[in-house]
Scaffold this motif. Structure first.
Motif, mmCIF file in Angstrom:
data_model
loop_
_atom_site.group_PDB
_atom_site.id
_atom_site.type_symbol
_atom_site.label_atom_id
_atom_site.label_comp_id
_atom_site.label_asym_id
_atom_site.label_seq_id
_atom_site.Cartn_x
_atom_site.Cartn_y
_atom_site.Cartn_z
ATOM 1 N N GLU A 1 1.610 -6.066 3.526
ATOM 2 C CA GLU A 1 1.424 -6.771 4.541
ATOM 3 C C GLU A 1 0.601 -6.035 5.849
ATOM 4 N N LEU A 2 2.518 -4.912 6.270
ATOM 5 C CA LEU A 2 2.765 -4.249 7.483
ATOM 6 C C LEU A 2 1.369 -3.465 7.992
ATOM 7 N N PRO A 3 0.709 -2.677 6.527
ATOM 8 C CA PRO A 3 -0.457 -2.184 6.594
ATOM 9 C C PRO A 3 -1.332 -2.491 6.953
ATOM 10 N N LEU A 4 -1.776 -3.539 6.676
ATOM 11 C CA LEU A 4 -2.998 -4.735 7.270
ATOM 12 C C LEU A 4 -2.696 -5.248 8.624
ATOM 13 N N TRP A 5 -1.504 -5.309 9.121
ATOM 14 C CA TRP A 5 -1.231 -6.154 10.712
ATOM 15 C C TRP A 5 -1.582 -4.574 11.501
ATOM 16 N N PHE A 6 -1.233 -3.533 11.128
ATOM 17 C CA PHE A 6 -1.501 -2.485 11.963
ATOM 18 C C PHE A 6 -2.021 -2.140 12.080
ATOM 19 N N GLU A 7 -3.386 -1.540 10.809
ATOM 20 C CA GLU A 7 -5.104 -1.729 11.328
ATOM 21 C C GLU A 7 -5.296 -2.759 12.300
ATOM 22 N N HIS A 8 -5.003 -4.133 12.318
ATOM 23 C CA HIS A 8 -5.333 -4.937 13.255
ATOM 24 C C HIS A 8 -4.574 -4.665 14.586
ATOM 25 N N HIS A 9 -3.706 -3.955 14.793
ATOM 26 C CA HIS A 9 -3.369 -4.210 15.912
ATOM 27 C C HIS A 9 -4.548 -3.006 16.321
ATOM 28 N N VAL A 10 -4.129 -2.035 16.004
ATOM 29 C CA VAL A 10 -4.417 -1.029 16.272
ATOM 30 C C VAL A 10 -6.117 -1.365 17.310
ATOM 31 N N ASP A 11 -6.658 -1.853 16.229
ATOM 32 C CA ASP A 11 -8.400 -2.172 15.904
ATOM 33 C C ASP A 11 -8.920 -2.637 17.789
ATOM 34 N N THR A 12 -7.718 -4.193 17.769
ATOM 35 C CA THR A 12 -7.532 -4.717 19.036
ATOM 36 C C THR A 12 -6.852 -4.415 19.951
ATOM 37 N N LEU B 1 10.744 -9.931 -1.189
ATOM 38 C CA LEU B 1 10.514 -9.506 0.945
ATOM 39 C C LEU B 1 10.271 -8.023 1.196
ATOM 40 N N GLY B 2 10.777 -7.078 0.442
ATOM 41 C CA GLY B 2 11.007 -5.948 1.256
ATOM 42 C C GLY B 2 8.963 -5.648 0.261
ATOM 43 N N GLU B 3 8.996 -5.748 -0.574
ATOM 44 C CA GLU B 3 7.913 -5.330 -1.508
ATOM 45 C C GLU B 3 6.323 -5.946 -0.541
ATOM 46 N N ARG B 4 6.269 -7.107 -0.369
ATOM 47 C CA ARG B 4 5.025 -8.042 0.771
ATOM 48 C C ARG B 4 5.513 -7.192 2.079
ATOM 49 N N LEU B 5 6.066 -7.170 2.721
ATOM 50 C CA LEU B 5 6.460 -6.288 3.777
ATOM 51 C C LEU B 5 5.900 -4.963 4.233
ATOM 52 N N ALA B 6 6.296 -4.281 3.231
ATOM 53 C CA ALA B 6 5.447 -2.980 2.627
ATOM 54 C C ALA B 6 4.256 -3.414 2.069
ATOM 55 N N MET C 1 10.857 -7.493 10.118
ATOM 56 C CA MET C 1 10.952 -5.708 10.113
ATOM 57 C C MET C 1 12.312 -6.166 9.865
ATOM 58 N N ARG C 2 13.402 -6.108 11.362
ATOM 59 C CA ARG C 2 14.652 -6.702 11.267
ATOM 60 C C ARG C 2 14.845 -8.081 10.480
ATOM 61 N N GLU C 3 14.174 -8.917 9.831
ATOM 62 C CA GLU C 3 14.480 -10.258 9.345
ATOM 63 C C GLU C 3 14.287 -9.361 7.882
ATOM 64 N N MET D 1 0.823 -0.851 -0.264
ATOM 65 C CA MET D 1 0.042 0.149 0.005
ATOM 66 C C MET D 1 0.893 1.402 -0.189
ATOM 67 N N THR D 2 0.188 1.976 -0.804
ATOM 68 C CA THR D 2 1.810 3.269 -1.245
ATOM 69 C C THR D 2 0.992 4.717 -0.024
ATOM 70 N N SER D 3 1.008 5.817 0.180
ATOM 71 C CA SER D 3 0.487 7.321 0.398
ATOM 72 C C SER D 3 -0.206 7.606 -0.575
ATOM 73 N N ALA D 4 -0.002 7.282 -1.158
ATOM 74 C CA ALA D 4 -1.500 7.138 -1.972
ATOM 75 C C ALA D 4 -2.829 6.194 -1.784
ATOM 76 N N THR D 5 -2.542 5.020 -1.321
ATOM 77 C CA THR D 5 -3.906 4.460 -0.849
ATOM 78 C C THR D 5 -4.075 3.861 0.581
ATOM 79 N N TRP D 6 -3.323 4.317 0.936
ATOM 80 C CA TRP D 6 -3.073 4.045 2.626
ATOM 81 C C TRP D 6 -2.553 5.581 3.286
ATOM 82 N N GLY D 7 -3.752 5.602 3.966
ATOM 83 C CA GLY D 7 -2.845 6.475 5.031
ATOM 84 C C GLY D 7 -3.429 7.256 6.114
ATOM 85 N N TRP D 8 -3.348 8.272 7.330
ATOM 86 C CA TRP D 8 -3.565 8.322 8.569
ATOM 87 C C TRP D 8 -5.624 8.724 8.396
ATOM 88 N N SER D 9 -6.000 8.298 9.071
ATOM 89 C CA SER D 9 -7.690 8.388 9.059
ATOM 90 C C SER D 9 -8.229 8.209 10.531
#
Length: 141
Positions: free
Chosen positions: A106-117, A99-104, A85-87, A1-9
């Motif tokens: 997946e990380l927003p999806l993880w963060f949204e869930h982490h914030v929600d819970t 793997l960098g592309e995959r982290l970029a 992240m370090r790995e 997800m890029t800053s154009a498709t995902w950001g603070w809301s």
């Protein structure tokens, strides 16, 4: 997800100012991982890792100070994400750029869930118990 498709809301807001401010920075750094410039990916990931260490340590400190009941689970998730992240950083530096592309992605999806819970529970606990903050820093939710 890029800053154009995902950001603070407002969807990510927990109405707890100290946490929301840190989360806004995390979102900006996380979205920047998706910039299409492999030459600067490691630098952007390093910035996110440095931020995340401080971000997670602050939350861990709040949980410890307030005797937050599910602190162990929350801290374990922080530790796991930092380890990933370090790995990924190590492996991208070794040439596994996918793997960098995959982290970029997946990380927003993880963060949204982490914030929600987990962060939602912590923010409510903090607001109700005024841990480490004056009442002026707490925004009514």
């Amino acid at each position: 997800m890029t800053s154009a498709t995902w950001g603070w809301s407002d969807r990510l807001s927990l109405s707890y100012t100290p946490m929301d401010e840190t989360h806004k920075e995390f979102v900006e750094l996380c979205a920047a991982l998706s910039e299409n410039n492999p030459a600067t990916f490691i630098e952007r990931l390093d910035q996110l890792i440095v931020h995340s260490v401080a971000h997670f340590e602050q939350e861990n400190q709040w949980m410890a100070e307030g005797n937050f009941p599910p602190a162990g689970c929350h801290k374990q998730e922080h530790d796991s994400v930092l380890e990933i992240m370090r790995e990924v950083r190590r492996r991208v530096e070794a040439g596994e750029t996918d793997l960098g592309e995959r982290l970029a992605e997946e990380l927003p999806l993880w963060f949204e869930h982490h914030v929600d819970t987990m962060d939602n529970m912590l923010a409510r606990f903090m607001a109700n118990n005024a841990v480490s903050n004056s009442p002026a820093e707490v925004v009514a939710g």
